[in-house]
Scaffold this active site. Structure first.
Site, PDB file in Angstrom:
ATOM      1  N   GLU A 105       6.196   3.453   6.273  1.00 52.80           N
ATOM      2  CA  GLU A 105       6.761   2.691   7.384  1.00 52.80           C
ATOM      3  C   GLU A 105       7.400   1.369   6.930  1.00 52.80           C
ATOM      4  O   GLU A 105       8.298   0.860   7.585  1.00 52.80           O
ATOM      5  CB  GLU A 105       5.674   2.398   8.422  1.00 52.80           C
ATOM      6  CG  GLU A 105       5.208   3.601   9.217  1.00 52.80           C
ATOM      7  CD  GLU A 105       6.197   3.987  10.312  1.00 52.80           C
ATOM      8  OE1 GLU A 105       7.157   3.241  10.530  1.00 52.80           O
ATOM      9  OE2 GLU A 105       5.996   5.036  10.946  1.00 52.80           O
ATOM     10  N   HIS A 106       6.929   0.828   5.828  1.00 51.14           N
ATOM     11  CA  HIS A 106       7.384  -0.506   5.415  1.00 51.14           C
ATOM     12  C   HIS A 106       8.682  -0.421   4.604  1.00 51.14           C
ATOM     13  O   HIS A 106       8.804   0.428   3.721  1.00 51.14           O
ATOM     14  CB  HIS A 106       6.304  -1.201   4.585  1.00 51.14           C
ATOM     15  CG  HIS A 106       6.447  -2.686   4.512  1.00 51.14           C
ATOM     16  ND1 HIS A 106       7.483  -3.301   3.845  1.00 51.14           N
ATOM     17  CD2 HIS A 106       5.702  -3.685   5.041  1.00 51.14           C
ATOM     18  CE1 HIS A 106       7.357  -4.619   3.958  1.00 51.14           C
ATOM     19  NE2 HIS A 106       6.292  -4.871   4.686  1.00 51.14           N
ATOM     20  N   PRO A 107       9.664  -1.274   4.876  1.00 53.87           N
ATOM     21  CA  PRO A 107      10.860  -1.314   4.029  1.00 53.87           C
ATOM     22  C   PRO A 107      10.473  -1.590   2.579  1.00 53.87           C
ATOM     23  O   PRO A 107       9.521  -2.324   2.309  1.00 53.87           O
ATOM     24  CB  PRO A 107      11.673  -2.480   4.605  1.00 53.87           C
ATOM     25  CG  PRO A 107      11.152  -2.674   5.988  1.00 53.87           C
ATOM     26  CD  PRO A 107       9.712  -2.304   5.940  1.00 53.87           C
TER      27      PRO A 107
END
Length: 533
Positions: free
Chosen positions: A82-84
């Protein structure tokens, strides 16, 4: 003097494989003179945040050791979360903690970046205070397009890395190494969807929805995502300066927007460690809003944790989550942390320090502490219920003042030891004079701090529970003695100071503080003597 400390917070793009997470942690832990404070993995984000502290050379070595292990274990071609992200070691910031500056951290970032590029042969971008250009100062600027767009970006001249090859390394990606202030990674839990969380993030983050559509909170970055393992959405933010935009402000803004969307907020989550002041600022806000008086630091921290719901996704133990509690074994230095007997024996030994300055600091802390005790034995007592409002005004500065004086027990001795070490090493005369002036300024500052509490003690003497009369009398004499001793110490250290102007001004201030203390002590004693049952 206290050692130099820098915090390093590398974020690695692995949050699911325990073996990889543990091996990176081990590479940090085995580095000499480095203390690993926290390891915070996230399965949905597939990312782990490591936090460690040490001296400038040591944190650079530990960060490199961790990156070298990560290069063997992480392959970005197989990564999703989910995290860039941009690379295996996605970001690696250095943050000043104690006796260090942002310039020290910039130096760490450049040295690590150069070594990563040279020895691991990977692209490195400098960011934050270490950035080589304004257009690549922030993480979102550099990470735009993420890992998938990196190869094309590296082909553009303006995006040539600061260190390492200007071409793709598919297994690694690229890394951002920088220097910054303390950043707080903070998530607000929503019982809603990822899209609703992101909508709120767009409303509050400084960037907003883009040009001409700014958000409401300065120095806040944010996105929305969903945590499958907790079955809830989060507004995930980075707070770049919590003194500009505090935690409680972010939390309340998210709650306000959630209410408009008909969503429930289920507490919040801090990722990694928090600075103590960020929680104390929250406690001060909620205490003022709710009309509370909390003196103990642990109670104030507990209030902040409760109001923000920081324990909503798991236990939140401040002793394990607040950086100051992890770095320091206690609030006091080596002398102030001694037992009473050990301190007395140290004073009575055949050494010049600890001496009158340290003893004066302890006596001052005891005096102000006795005043606080008298107030606390008045506050909350039904007989003196009519004084509760007044006690709420007098007690906080007395209580915090007592604790604020304790570090002077060590500061006085540290200043003297530094001067003696310079003399022994035959340092330049100018350096010796600078340290000698410090020896005079430390007890002068002590006298000022004690003197700042006369106003509260005098007011307390007018109304305090008379069962505490003798305690407040002793408090007054202790405070006067502390100032007397500190001013004597000032004059002793001024004897060899060559700067005539400094000498005259410092001596005059010490004389005035001592005179004022004698007058205030007599005033307090008279107030107490004149009071009847």
């Amino acid at each position: 003097m206290s050692q130099k400390l820098i915090e390093c917070v590398p974020n690695f793009s692995e949050g699911r494989c325990k073996d990889t997470i543990d091996r990176i942690a081990a590479a940090i832990s085995v580095t000499k003179s480095v203390k690993l404070l926290d390891v915070d993995p996230g399965a949905s984000t597939n990312r782990t945040v490591y936090t460690f502290v040490g001296g400038p050379e040591d944190v650079v070595e530990a960060a490199f050791n961790a990156a070298r292990v990560a290069q063997q274990l992480i392959d970005m071609r197989n990564h999703s979360g989910e995290h860039p992200r941009l690379g295996a070691m996605d970001v690696c910031p250095f943050v000043p903690v104690r006796n260090t500056t942002t310039e020290d951290c910039v130096d760490c970032a450049r040295r690590l970046g150069e070594r990563l590029g040279r020895e691991l042969d990977v692209p490195i971008f400098l960011y934050g205070f270490a950035a080589s250009a304004d257009y690549r100062r922030s993480v979102p600027q550099i990470r735009s397009g993420e890992y998938e767009g990196l190869a094309a970006r590296l082909g553009q001249p303006e995006w040539r890395p600061d260190f390492g090859p200007a071409e793709s390394r598919p297994a690694w990606g690229a890394s951002m190494v920088g220097a910054r202030k303390f950043l707080i990674a903070y998530n607000i839990n929503l019982l809603g969807t990822k899209e609703q969380a992101h909508r709120i993030a767009l409303n509050i983050r400084e960037q907003g929805r883009g040009p001409g559509q700014p958000g409401r909170l300065t120095g806040v970055q944010g996105i929305g995502w969903y945590l499958d393992e907790h079955n809830l959405a989060q507004v995930s933010v980075n707070i770049l300066d919590f003194e500009v935009t505090p935690l409680h402000r972010v939390f309340k803004e998210c709650c306000s927007d959630a209410a408009k969307l008909g969503l429930a907020v289920a507490g919040s989550q801090a990722v990694g460690l928090l600075p103590l002041k960020s929680l104390l600022d929250c406690a001060e806000y909620y205490a003022a809003e709710e009309g509370l008086m909390l003196l103990d630091e642990d109670q104030r921290v507990r209030l902040a944790v409760d109001r923000l719901g920081l324990a909503s996704l798991g236990p939140f133990d401040p002793k394990q989550r607040v950086i100051e509690y992890l770095v320091d074994s206690g609030v006091a230095g080596p002398l102030a942390g001694l037992s009473v007997g050990a301190f007395v024996r140290a004073v009575g030994s055949r050494t010049p320090a600890p001496g009158g300055g340290s003893v004066s600091a302890l006596v001052g802390a005891l005096g102000v502490g006795l005043g606080a005790m008298g107030g606390l034995l008045t506050y909350g007592n039904r007989r003196f219920e009519h004084l509760d409002g007044k006690m709420r005004q007098l007690l906080p500065p007395m209580y915090s003042g007592c604790r604020g004086l304790l570090p002077f027990v060590d500061r006085d001795t540290e200043a003297f030891d530094a001067y003696m070490a310079a003399c022994k090493a035959k340092a330049e005369p100018a350096k010796q004079q600078e340290l000698l002036r410090d020896c005079a300024l430390v007890p002068l500052e002590l006298a000022r701090e004690v003197a700042a509490r006369w106003e509260q003690l005098e007011e307390l003497a007018k109304v305090v529970n008379l069962n505490c009369r003798s305690d407040v009398q002793v408090a007054a004499k202790c405070m006067e003695t502390a100032i007397f001793g500190a001013c004597c110490n000032v004059r002793t250290n001024l004897v060899s100071v060559e700067d005539a102007d400094f000498k005259a001004k410092t001596d005059a201030e010490a004389e005035e503080l001592q005179k004022h203390a004698a007058e205030k002590c007599q005033a307090v004693l008279k107030l107490l003597d004149d009071r009847k049952e």
